[in-house]
Write a protein that holds these residues in place. Structure first.
Motif, PDB file in Angstrom:
ATOM      1  N   THR A 159     111.901  16.103  20.617  1.00 54.92           N
ATOM      2  CA  THR A 159     110.529  16.113  20.098  1.00 54.92           C
ATOM      3  C   THR A 159     109.614  15.214  20.925  1.00 54.92           C
ATOM      4  O   THR A 159     108.395  15.307  20.827  1.00 54.92           O
ATOM      5  CB  THR A 159     110.497  15.660  18.631  1.00 54.92           C
ATOM      6  OG1 THR A 159     110.959  14.304  18.528  1.00 54.92           O
ATOM      7  CG2 THR A 159     111.365  16.554  17.762  1.00 54.92           C
ATOM      8  N   ASN A 160     110.221  14.345  21.755  1.00 56.75           N
ATOM      9  CA  ASN A 160     109.432  13.465  22.626  1.00 56.75           C
ATOM     10  C   ASN A 160     109.342  13.982  24.053  1.00 56.75           C
ATOM     11  O   ASN A 160     108.916  13.249  24.945  1.00 56.75           O
ATOM     12  CB  ASN A 160     110.040  12.058  22.619  1.00 56.75           C
ATOM     13  CG  ASN A 160     109.940  11.397  21.252  1.00 56.75           C
ATOM     14  OD1 ASN A 160     109.101  11.775  20.437  1.00 56.75           O
ATOM     15  ND2 ASN A 160     110.789  10.422  20.992  1.00 56.75           N
ATOM     16  N   GLY A 161     109.769  15.247  24.270  1.00 53.37           N
ATOM     17  CA  GLY A 161     109.534  15.863  25.573  1.00 53.37           C
ATOM     18  C   GLY A 161     110.747  16.158  26.422  1.00 53.37           C
ATOM     19  O   GLY A 161     110.598  16.612  27.559  1.00 53.37           O
ATOM     20  N   ARG A 162     111.956  15.945  25.916  1.00 53.68           N
ATOM     21  CA  ARG A 162     113.168  16.237  26.697  1.00 53.68           C
ATOM     22  C   ARG A 162     113.888  17.433  26.081  1.00 53.68           C
ATOM     23  O   ARG A 162     114.615  17.304  25.107  1.00 53.68           O
ATOM     24  CB  ARG A 162     114.098  15.029  26.717  1.00 53.68           C
ATOM     25  CG  ARG A 162     115.340  15.229  27.576  1.00 53.68           C
ATOM     26  CD  ARG A 162     116.265  14.029  27.473  1.00 53.68           C
ATOM     27  NE  ARG A 162     117.505  14.244  28.203  1.00 53.68           N
ATOM     28  CZ  ARG A 162     118.568  13.446  28.139  1.00 53.68           C
ATOM     29  NH1 ARG A 162     118.524  12.365  27.361  1.00 53.68           N
ATOM     30  NH2 ARG A 162     119.656  13.710  28.821  1.00 53.68           N
ATOM     31  N   PRO A 163     113.716  18.624  26.627  1.00 52.59           N
ATOM     32  CA  PRO A 163     114.322  19.824  26.038  1.00 52.59           C
ATOM     33  C   PRO A 163     115.848  19.704  25.955  1.00 52.59           C
ATOM     34  O   PRO A 163     116.501  19.147  26.841  1.00 52.59           O
ATOM     35  CB  PRO A 163     113.913  20.936  27.006  1.00 52.59           C
ATOM     36  CG  PRO A 163     112.705  20.417  27.720  1.00 52.59           C
ATOM     37  CD  PRO A 163     112.916  18.943  27.824  1.00 52.59           C
ATOM     38  N   GLY A 164     116.410  20.222  24.865  1.00 51.60           N
ATOM     39  CA  GLY A 164     117.851  20.267  24.707  1.00 51.60           C
ATOM     40  C   GLY A 164     118.494  18.974  24.248  1.00 51.60           C
ATOM     41  O   GLY A 164     119.716  18.900  24.171  1.00 51.60           O
ATOM     42  N   ALA A 165     117.697  17.962  23.944  1.00 51.32           N
ATOM     43  CA  ALA A 165     118.247  16.651  23.582  1.00 51.32           C
ATOM     44  C   ALA A 165     117.841  16.263  22.165  1.00 51.32           C
ATOM     45  O   ALA A 165     117.332  15.176  21.926  1.00 51.32           O
ATOM     46  CB  ALA A 165     117.797  15.594  24.577  1.00 51.32           C
ATOM     47  N   ALA A 166     118.108  17.156  21.223  1.00 52.53           N
ATOM     48  CA  ALA A 166     117.697  16.918  19.835  1.00 52.53           C
ATOM     49  C   ALA A 166     118.764  16.170  19.059  1.00 52.53           C
ATOM     50  O   ALA A 166     119.098  16.523  17.931  1.00 52.53           O
ATOM     51  CB  ALA A 166     117.364  18.238  19.152  1.00 52.53           C
ATOM     52  N   TYR A 167     119.314  15.115  19.657  1.00 50.02           N
ATOM     53  CA  TYR A 167     120.340  14.374  18.923  1.00 50.02           C
ATOM     54  C   TYR A 167     119.691  13.394  17.955  1.00 50.02           C
ATOM     55  O   TYR A 167     118.563  12.943  18.140  1.00 50.02           O
ATOM     56  CB  TYR A 167     121.302  13.667  19.876  1.00 50.02           C
ATOM     57  CG  TYR A 167     120.679  12.817  20.953  1.00 50.02           C
ATOM     58  CD1 TYR A 167     120.279  11.517  20.700  1.00 50.02           C
ATOM     59  CD2 TYR A 167     120.512  13.312  22.245  1.00 50.02           C
ATOM     60  CE1 TYR A 167     119.725  10.719  21.688  1.00 50.02           C
ATOM     61  CE2 TYR A 167     119.963  12.523  23.247  1.00 50.02           C
ATOM     62  CZ  TYR A 167     119.580  11.237  22.962  1.00 50.02           C
ATOM     63  OH  TYR A 167     119.034  10.452  23.953  1.00 50.02           O
ATOM     64  N   GLY A 168     120.444  13.072  16.922  1.00 46.58           N
ATOM     65  CA  GLY A 168     119.963  12.141  15.896  1.00 46.58           C
ATOM     66  C   GLY A 168     120.298  12.642  14.514  1.00 46.58           C
ATOM     67  O   GLY A 168     119.929  13.748  14.129  1.00 46.58           O
ATOM     68  N   GLY A 169     121.044  11.818  13.749  1.00 42.83           N
ATOM     69  CA  GLY A 169     121.551  12.175  12.436  1.00 42.83           C
ATOM     70  C   GLY A 169     123.043  11.886  12.428  1.00 42.83           C
ATOM     71  O   GLY A 169     123.497  10.881  12.969  1.00 42.83           O
ATOM     72  N   PHE A 170     123.822  12.783  11.842  1.00 39.89           N
ATOM     73  CA  PHE A 170     125.277  12.678  11.936  1.00 39.89           C
ATOM     74  C   PHE A 170     125.699  12.889  13.391  1.00 39.89           C
ATOM     75  O   PHE A 170     125.201  13.793  14.067  1.00 39.89           O
ATOM     76  CB  PHE A 170     125.915  13.739  11.052  1.00 39.89           C
ATOM     77  CG  PHE A 170     127.409  13.888  11.238  1.00 39.89           C
ATOM     78  CD1 PHE A 170     128.297  13.092  10.525  1.00 39.89           C
ATOM     79  CD2 PHE A 170     127.920  14.827  12.117  1.00 39.89           C
ATOM     80  CE1 PHE A 170     129.667  13.231  10.692  1.00 39.89           C
ATOM     81  CE2 PHE A 170     129.282  14.970  12.296  1.00 39.89           C
ATOM     82  CZ  PHE A 170     130.160  14.177  11.584  1.00 39.89           C
ATOM     83  N   PHE A 171     126.629  12.039  13.879  1.00 41.52           N
ATOM     84  CA  PHE A 171     127.124  12.210  15.251  1.00 41.52           C
ATOM     85  C   PHE A 171     128.575  11.758  15.328  1.00 41.52           C
ATOM     86  O   PHE A 171     128.950  10.727  14.751  1.00 41.52           O
ATOM     87  CB  PHE A 171     126.283  11.404  16.245  1.00 41.52           C
ATOM     88  CG  PHE A 171     126.734  11.579  17.674  1.00 41.52           C
ATOM     89  CD1 PHE A 171     126.516  12.779  18.340  1.00 41.52           C
ATOM     90  CD2 PHE A 171     127.384  10.554  18.338  1.00 41.52           C
ATOM     91  CE1 PHE A 171     126.943  12.949  19.652  1.00 41.52           C
ATOM     92  CE2 PHE A 171     127.814  10.717  19.651  1.00 41.52           C
ATOM     93  CZ  PHE A 171     127.588  11.928  20.310  1.00 41.52           C
ATOM     94  N   TRP A 172     129.361  12.551  16.052  1.00 40.96           N
ATOM     95  CA  TRP A 172     130.788  12.272  16.229  1.00 40.96           C
ATOM     96  C   TRP A 172     131.099  12.264  17.715  1.00 40.96           C
ATOM     97  O   TRP A 172     130.995  13.289  18.378  1.00 40.96           O
ATOM     98  CB  TRP A 172     131.614  13.353  15.542  1.00 40.96           C
ATOM     99  CG  TRP A 172     133.095  13.112  15.470  1.00 40.96           C
ATOM    100  CD1 TRP A 172     133.965  12.938  16.505  1.00 40.96           C
ATOM    101  CD2 TRP A 172     133.885  13.054  14.270  1.00 40.96           C
ATOM    102  NE1 TRP A 172     135.247  12.778  16.051  1.00 40.96           N
ATOM    103  CE2 TRP A 172     135.222  12.844  14.665  1.00 40.96           C
ATOM    104  CE3 TRP A 172     133.592  13.168  12.915  1.00 40.96           C
ATOM    105  CZ2 TRP A 172     136.263  12.748  13.739  1.00 40.96           C
ATOM    106  CZ3 TRP A 172     134.622  13.069  12.000  1.00 40.96           C
ATOM    107  CH2 TRP A 172     135.940  12.862  12.411  1.00 40.96           C
TER     108      TRP A 172
END
Length: 281
Positions: A159-172
């Motif tokens: 959402t800050n301008g880096r396509p394909g990097a929507a990480y954040g929330g649950f992560f393993w």
């Protein structure tokens, strides 16, 4: 075993996960409670802690790279038109107590703080359940409540301008093996085909172990999966993919992920059958 800082989860008497509540970590890693090691019933570890490639990856848990500009993920912050940037903007998740705790699960309360101010209050529920002689399920629900007087906006590098990097929330962060794990969903296969798309469940499979991640609520199933296999093995459920998630004052964002932890390699039918048993659908 339980102490103030470590809770051990068990399935049929076997230890399968350690939950660390107050890790001693530098601020740059966005200190937070985590699950590590998580193991199969045969004892194979399936999480990684502070790996050399991403020192801020802490086993399995909840992390968000942008809450109103505060980094609760760790490492560099993605800044629009600048890229990954070292900033002094890291927050921390503070464990405050266990309203409920037993050998097969717990309810934990946390405060998400930045610069001395509390932004979010979390209730995290974790349960371990046996499925078969070779598989068990880790059920994790997190509820994030905005305790500030104004709306809180949750974002991601995407959402800050880096396509394909929507990480954040649950992560393993999964264990690194000799070769990359295979990734598949009910109707797609391969990192490029499953990354950034919603699916009822997603599997990482190796010859030694398989992890199957399932969204257990409608809201969770709508979130796309963040998937890495070639660079490193990791899976997350994206809170903010195409747009920021805004939480109004007093409101709560809730997500629930059930992870099947299995010895050996599961095929698509085997993964689907265990998900049905774990989630109850």
């Amino acid at each position: 075993m339980t102490t103030d800082d470590v809770t051990v989860l068990r399935v049929a008497g076997r230890p399968v996960a350690r939950y660390v509540t107050r890790p001693e970590l530098p601020a740059r890693l966005a200190p937070r409670p985590y699950l590590h090691p998580v193991t199969t019933l045969a004892g194979t570890t399936v999480t990684e802690l502070t790996p050399a490639d991403h020192a801020h990856h802490l086993g399995a848990g909840v992390a968000v790279p942008d809450v109103e500009g505060t980094n609760f993920w760790g490492g560099r912050t993605y800044v629009r038109d600048r890229g990954p940037t070292e900033l002094d903007n890291h927050g921390a998740q503070r464990h405050t107590g266990f309203p409920l705790r037993g050998p097969d699960g717990f309810v934990a309360e946390l405060r998400w703080v930045a610069a001395g101010a509390e932004l979010l209050r979390e209730r995290r529920t974790v349960a371990a359940t046996g499925l078969t002689a070779a598989a068990w399920a880790l059920d994790l629900t997190f509820s994030l409540t905005n305790v500030t007087p104004g709306p809180l906006s949750i974002g991601s590098p995407a959402t800050n301008g880096r396509p394909g990097a929507a990480y954040g929330g649950f992560f393993w962060r999964a264990r690194q093996e000799g070769r990359a794990p295979d990734a598949f969903t009910p109707d797609a296969e391969g990192e490029d085909e499953v990354h950034g798309r919603p699916a009822d469940w997603l599997a990482l499979a190796t010859d030694r172990w398989t992890l199957v991640f399932a969204g257990a609520t409608d809201a969770t199933r709508r979130d796309p999966w963040f998937v890495r296999t070639a660079e490193y093995p990791g899976v997350g459920s994206s809170l903010a993919s195409e747009r920021r998630l805004v939480v109004a004052p007093g409101d709560t964002a809730v997500r629930r992920i059930v992870t099947v932890v299995a010895d050996g390699r599961l095929d698509r039918d085997g993964a689907a059958a265990l998900v049905r048993k774990a989630v109850g659908t």
